[in-house]
Design a protein around this motif. Structure first.
Motif, mmCIF file in Angstrom:
data_model
loop_
_atom_site.group_PDB
_atom_site.id
_atom_site.type_symbol
_atom_site.label_atom_id
_atom_site.label_comp_id
_atom_site.label_asym_id
_atom_site.label_seq_id
_atom_site.Cartn_x
_atom_site.Cartn_y
_atom_site.Cartn_z
ATOM 1 N N ALA A 67 0.862 -1.176 0.000
ATOM 2 C CA ALA A 67 0.000 0.000 0.000
ATOM 3 C C ALA A 67 0.902 1.231 0.000
ATOM 4 C CB ALA A 67 -0.902 0.000 1.231
ATOM 5 N N VAL A 68 0.757 2.081 -1.007
ATOM 6 C CA VAL A 68 1.512 3.319 -1.074
ATOM 7 C C VAL A 68 0.645 4.398 -0.439
ATOM 8 C CG1 VAL A 68 2.626 5.020 -2.568
ATOM 9 C CG2 VAL A 68 2.687 2.594 -3.179
ATOM 10 N N VAL A 69 1.167 5.018 0.630
ATOM 11 C CA VAL A 69 0.414 6.034 1.360
ATOM 12 C C VAL A 69 1.210 7.332 1.405
ATOM 13 C CG1 VAL A 69 -0.848 4.351 2.757
ATOM 14 C CG2 VAL A 69 1.303 5.255 3.605
ATOM 15 N N ASN A 70 0.492 8.459 1.457
ATOM 16 C CA ASN A 70 1.131 9.765 1.422
ATOM 17 C C ASN A 70 0.462 10.700 2.410
ATOM 18 O OD1 ASN A 70 0.820 12.706 -0.039
ATOM 19 N ND2 ASN A 70 2.885 11.879 -0.192
ATOM 20 N N CYS A 71 1.266 11.583 3.014
ATOM 21 C CA CYS A 71 0.752 12.603 3.930
ATOM 22 C C CYS A 71 1.496 13.899 3.672
ATOM 23 C CB CYS A 71 0.944 12.157 5.380
ATOM 24 S SG CYS A 71 0.315 13.320 6.580
ATOM 25 N N GLU A 72 0.750 14.909 3.234
ATOM 26 C CA GLU A 72 1.329 16.234 3.077
ATOM 27 C C GLU A 72 1.203 16.960 4.398
ATOM 28 O OE1 GLU A 72 0.974 19.406 -0.163
ATOM 29 O OE2 GLU A 72 -0.037 17.653 -0.999
ATOM 30 N N SER A 73 1.839 18.091 4.540
ATOM 31 C CA SER A 73 1.757 18.823 5.808
ATOM 32 C C SER A 73 0.306 19.178 6.118
ATOM 33 C CB SER A 73 2.626 20.081 5.756
ATOM 34 O OG SER A 73 2.148 20.950 4.760
ATOM 35 N N LYS A 74 0.009 19.300 7.399
ATOM 36 C CA LYS A 74 -1.355 19.523 7.869
ATOM 37 C C LYS A 74 -1.537 20.970 8.308
ATOM 38 C CE LYS A 74 -2.305 14.980 8.306
ATOM 39 N NZ LYS A 74 -3.441 14.231 8.024
ATOM 40 N N PHE A 75 -2.745 21.474 8.154
ATOM 41 C CA PHE A 75 -3.095 22.795 8.646
ATOM 42 C C PHE A 75 -3.118 22.737 10.166
ATOM 43 C CE2 PHE A 75 -6.348 26.053 9.659
ATOM 44 C CZ PHE A 75 -5.648 27.144 9.185
ATOM 45 N N ALA A 76 -2.437 23.642 10.836
ATOM 46 C CA ALA A 76 -2.278 23.556 12.291
ATOM 47 C C ALA A 76 -2.640 24.837 13.017
ATOM 48 C CB ALA A 76 -0.844 23.159 12.623
ATOM 49 N N GLU A 77 -3.519 25.630 12.455
ATOM 50 C CA GLU A 77 -3.883 26.879 13.108
ATOM 51 C C GLU A 77 -4.879 26.586 14.230
ATOM 52 O OE1 GLU A 77 -5.516 31.305 11.941
ATOM 53 O OE2 GLU A 77 -5.136 29.832 10.409
ATOM 54 N N HIS A 78 -4.504 26.881 15.453
ATOM 55 C CA HIS A 78 -5.350 26.656 16.610
ATOM 56 C C HIS A 78 -5.645 27.994 17.270
ATOM 57 C CE1 HIS A 78 -4.938 22.288 16.531
ATOM 58 N NE2 HIS A 78 -3.690 22.509 16.184
#
Length: 135
Positions: A67-78
């Motif tokens: 399984a090829v999986v990918n994660c780009e950076s996440k929005f982190a505004e809190h």
């Protein structure tokens, strides 16, 4: 009262469709800019090259497929923070992890404490499921 019961039933049905497996990371790359990624099993490229950004992993499933999986950076505004505030995706440092598959998402889970009780997780998007390599 009825809404709570219906919500509970939907939550249970959604979690019942998730599948948790022990997997092994066999290939990994993590770059901020766009790059080419080719899934590799036993030093043999088994798929076309993907154009991706961020953390990309090839997970070996128990049945031998990948399984090829990918994660780009996440929005982190809190609450307050600058616009465009982003965090990097967490990437397991170990190769033997657990993955919970649900639809086109894979939640990767791995231990981060000496006793193995504290776990870290990150949700990745599934890009492809590859046939097991021919030997």
């Amino acid at each position: 009262m009825k809404l709570t019961i219906v919500g509970l039933i939907l939550t249970c049905a959604a979690s019942a469709s998730a599948q948790k497996l022990d997997v092994k990371i066999v290939d990994r790359q993590d770059k901020e800019d766009e790059y080419d990624y080719a899934a590799v099993f036993n030093n043999v490229a088994v798929a076309k090259t993907f154009k991706v950004r961020g953390a990309t992993l090839t997970l070996q499933l128990p049945d031998g497929r990948g399984a090829v999986v990918n994660c780009e950076s996440k929005f982190a505004e809190h609450m307050a923070g600058r616009v465009g505030n982003r965090r990097s995706c967490r990437v397991p440092l170990v190769d033997a992890i657990q993955a919970e598959f649900n639809g086109d998402n894979a939640k990767l889970i791995w231990p981060v404490s000496l006793d193995g009780k504290k776990m870290q997780s990150e949700t990745y998007k599934i890009l492809a499921i590859l046939d097991k390599p021919k030997s």
